[in-house]
Design an enzyme around this catalytic site. Structure first.
Site, PDB file in Angstrom:
ATOM      1  N   GLN A 168       0.835  -1.211   0.000  1.00  0.00           N
ATOM      2  CA  GLN A 168       0.000   0.000   0.000  1.00  0.00           C
ATOM      3  C   GLN A 168       0.871   1.263   0.000  1.00  0.00           C
ATOM      4  O   GLN A 168       0.533   2.276   0.609  1.00  0.00           O
ATOM      5  CB  GLN A 168      -0.935   0.010   1.207  1.00  0.00           C
ATOM      6  N   SER A 169       1.995   1.218  -0.704  1.00  0.00           N
ATOM      7  CA  SER A 169       2.923   2.357  -0.704  1.00  0.00           C
ATOM      8  C   SER A 169       2.317   3.602  -1.364  1.00  0.00           C
ATOM      9  O   SER A 169       1.850   3.549  -2.511  1.00  0.00           O
ATOM     10  CB  SER A 169       4.187   1.942  -1.458  1.00  0.00           C
ATOM     11  N   ASN A 170       2.356   4.711  -0.638  1.00  0.00           N
ATOM     12  CA  ASN A 170       1.943   5.994  -1.224  1.00  0.00           C
ATOM     13  C   ASN A 170       2.988   6.468  -2.225  1.00  0.00           C
ATOM     14  O   ASN A 170       2.667   7.082  -3.238  1.00  0.00           O
ATOM     15  CB  ASN A 170       1.805   7.052  -0.128  1.00  0.00           C
ATOM     16  N   CYS A 218       4.839   4.636  -4.146  1.00  0.00           N
ATOM     17  CA  CYS A 218       4.682   3.934  -5.427  1.00  0.00           C
ATOM     18  C   CYS A 218       3.490   4.489  -6.202  1.00  0.00           C
ATOM     19  O   CYS A 218       3.576   4.709  -7.412  1.00  0.00           O
ATOM     20  CB  CYS A 218       4.544   2.426  -5.189  1.00  0.00           C
TER      21      CYS A 218
END
Ligand SMILES: Cc1ncc(COP(=O)(O)O)c(C=O)c1O
Length: 320
Positions: free
Chosen positions: A71-73, A75
Site C-alpha cells: 500500500q505504498s503511497n 509507489c
C-alpha cells in the site's frame, strides 16, 4: 541549476485546528496541508518527485522503477508521475497479490504500472534484477529511491521549508511522520539554510530512534552538498521520537484509530492509518503528557497517504 519540474499545487495552506486543540486542552495547533500537493491525491512525494522526475528526464530515462510496500503511497505517486510525464513504470512491491485489489494498489494499476511481487528479504535483489533486465531491454530505466529519499528527493522539502517560512505563520514545533527520512532531512536542512528557529520532531513510523536520526543527519548533509552548501549535521541535532513505532510498520493500533477519529470529528480532516495516523497519535500522546508548553504553537505537517484508508486490511477497525 538543479532541474525541477513544477507540478505540485504550492504553496500548501496552513490551517488552524482550534477544535482539536480545545478537545485536547492543548497548545495552539496548526496543520500544513501537504496532503493537498496535487498528483494523484497528493502527499509528500509530490514535492520530492518534482526533482526526481526532472533528474530522470535530464538523463534521458524512459522508465521509472521503484519499490515499496503493497500500500505504498510513494509507489502510487511515482506511478502517477510516470503517467503524467510519459514514462513507463515498474513497481517492485513487497507481499503477494491480495485477493482484492484496493486503495493504492488499485491506483497503481490504473496508472498503468507493471507490478512485480517480491518478499521483504529479497526486495533489494529483486529491484536490482528488475533494473538490470529493464536496462538490457533498452528501456532506459531510472531508479527512484525508496520513499523518494535521496539528496535529489529531499530537495523538495528543503524548498518546502522556504515556502513555510515565507508564509509567515511562526510555529515553535513542527511534528512530522518520518520513515525513509527524506522529508525530515529536507526540512532540517531547509531550516538551517533559510533560518527557521523552531524544532522539527520526527515521529518514527517504523525505525529505531538512532537509526532514523543517523539516516536523517546523513541525508541532510548529503543534500547540503547537492546544493553546494557545506553543512554537516550530527545525529543529536535531529529530533526523533520512536516510542510509537513499536507495533511495527502498517499495524494500526487503537492509538492510530483514535488519532484518525479525533482529526476527523473535530476538524473534518483525514489522516492515514500508516504514517500520519501514527504521527498524530504520537503528537496527541505528547500533548497529554505535557511535553509541549501550553503557549507553544505546534504545527502538524500533514504528509498525505489517505488512499490507504480504503485498504481492505483497515476496514474493520475503522468502520465503527
Ligand atoms: C503519507 C506519508 N507520510 C510520511 C511518510 C514518510 O516520509 P519519509 O519517507 O520522507 O520519511 C511517507 C513515506 O512513505 C508517507 O507515505
Amino acid at each position: 541549476m538543479i532541474p525541477r519540474l513544477k507540478f505540485a499545487h504550492l504553496p500548501t495552506t496552513i490551517e488552524a485546528m482550534p477544535r482539536l486543540s480545545g478537545a485536547l486542552n492543548g497548545p495552539r495547533l496548526l496543520v500544513k496541508r501537504d496532503d493537498q500537493t496535487g498528483l494523484a491525491f497528493g502527499g509528500n512525494k509530490t514535492r520530492k518527485l518534482e526533482f526526481l522526475v526532472a533528474e530522470a528526464q535530464s538523463q534521458g530515462a524512459k522508465t521509472l522503477i521503484t519499490a515499496g510496500a503493497l500500500q505504498s503511497n510513494h509507489c502510487r505517486q511515482t506511478a502517477a508521475a510516470a503517467a503524467r510525464f510519459g514514462f513507463d513504470c515498474i513497481l517492485v512491491l513487497v507481499g503477494e497479490p491480495p485477493a482484492e485489489t484496493s486503495a493504492n494498489l488499485l491506483l497503481d494499476q490504473l496508472f498503468g504500472a507493471q507490478i512485480i511481487w517480491t518478499k521483504k528479504s529479497l526486495r533489494d535483489k529483486t529491484l536490482q534484477e528488475v533494473f538490470e533486465t529493464s536496462a538490457s531491454k533498452g528501456q532506459k530505466p531510472f531508479l527512484v529511491p525508496y520513499g523518494g529519499s535521496n539528496p535529489t528527493g529531499a530537495l523538495g522539502y528543503v524548498f518546502a521549508m522556504e515556502e513555510f517560512i515565507s508564509q509567515n505563520i511562526p510555529a515553535d514545533w513542527i511534528v512530522i511522520a518520518s520513515s525513509s527520512g527524506g522529508t525530515q532531512a529536507g526540512l532540517v536542512l531547509g531550516a538551517r539554510v533559510f533560518g527557521y528557529p523552531g524544532k522539527i520532531l520526527g515521529i518514527s513510523v517504523d525505525e529505531p530512534k538512532h537509526t532514523l536520526q543517523r539516516r536523517v543527519a546523513t541525508l541532510a548533509s548529503e543534500t547540503g552538498k547537492r546544493m553546494e552548501k557545506k553543512m554537516g549535521f550530527t545525529e543529536d541535532e535531529v529530533l526523533v521520537n520512536s516510542d510509537y513505532s513499536i507495533p511495527g510498520y502498517g499495524v494500526m493500533t487503537p492509538a492510530e484509530v483514535e488519532a484518525i477519529s479525533l482529526f476527523a470529528r473535530y476538524e473534518g480532516l483525514l489522516l492515514d492509518p500508516v504514517y500520519t495516523g501514527r504521527a498524530a497519535a504520537g503528537m496527541i500522546d505528547l500533548i497529554r503528557k505535557g511535553f509541549f508548553n501550553r503557549n507553544d504553537t505546534v504545527l502538524f505537517w500533514h504528509t498525505g497517504g489517505q488512499p490507504a484508508l480504503f485498504a481492505e486490511k483497515y476496514q474493520n477497525d475503522l468502520a465503527r
